[in-house]
Scaffold this motif. Structure first.
Motif: not given
Length: 215
Positions: A171-173, A208-209, A181-185
């Motif tokens: 849900i937060l992701n 995430g890196q 934001f991209q590539n963020c979880a």
């Protein structure tokens, strides 16, 4: 929201039933200009003229880390600022007033509205951690205010329920993606404000890196 309400009240004092903001416009050549009126011949304040001042207050309250040598301070103009507000002012401020104020003065912002549908759990939290006694009538008013404000904020707001998101990180992701934001979880959820105001020093959170925000 108390501090923002004070700003709202200040602006309302300048704009309601007086001539600081004049809605009468007159033609001057190819352009329309606000007509100057009032005992002091004060020029009309343009709509939105207080926005920069209010946004700068948030900037002042969220300063970058100050190095020992002040001349080595890094430029943080691309830093995304956020703030958390936890109380609704007891006033004549309606949920519609709040939404209009936020959209007018923070037009590029997005708002995450958090509620807690388990009121008994929230009452215990207030009593244990904040030593503040509330009842279901109080919480129902607050939750209804937040839900209505979210509705009037439209696409600029997302409503989440703590009862659900604390058990489901997806849900937060979803909110993270909505923010842009991209590539963020989040891989896990830290428990900040534990037992009132404590920090979570045990949960090692990773988003995430390659997490980034496209400017």
């Amino acid at each position: 929201l108390n501090q923002l309400y004070l700003s709202y009240d200040l602006i309302l004092n300048l704009t309601k039933d007086n001539h600081f903001v004049n809605k009468k416009w007159v033609s001057e050549g190819r352009y329309m200009k606000p007509k100057i009126e009032g005992p002091f011949k004060h020029n009309a304040l343009p709509l939105g003229s207080m926005s920069c001042a209010l946004q700068n207050i948030l900037n002042v309250l969220n300063p970058p880390e100050i190095p020992e040598d002040i001349f080595e301070m890094e430029d943080d103009s691309k830093t995304i600022l956020g703030m958390k507000v936890i109380r609704i002012p007891r006033s004549n401020w309606t949920s519609i007033d709040a939404a209009v104020f936020l959209k007018d003065h923070f037009p590029c912002s997005r708002f995450i509205i958090n509620t807690r549908s388990n009121m008994e759990e929230q009452i215990r939290s207030f009593s244990k951690n904040l030593h503040f006694e509330v009842n279901t009538t109080y919480l129902t008013f607050e939750n209804d205010f937040l839900k209505n404000m979210t509705e009037h904020l439209g696409d600029a707001a997302r409503l989440i329920d703590m009862v659900h998101w604390k058990e489901d990180v997806s849900i937060l992701n979803d909110v993270v993606s909505w923010l842009g934001f991209q590539n963020c979880a989040f891989d896990k959820i830290p428990h900040e404000n534990h037992d009132g105001y404590g920090a979570d020093n045990e949960t090692n959170m990773n988003v995430g890196q390659h997490c980034t925000y496209p400017y």
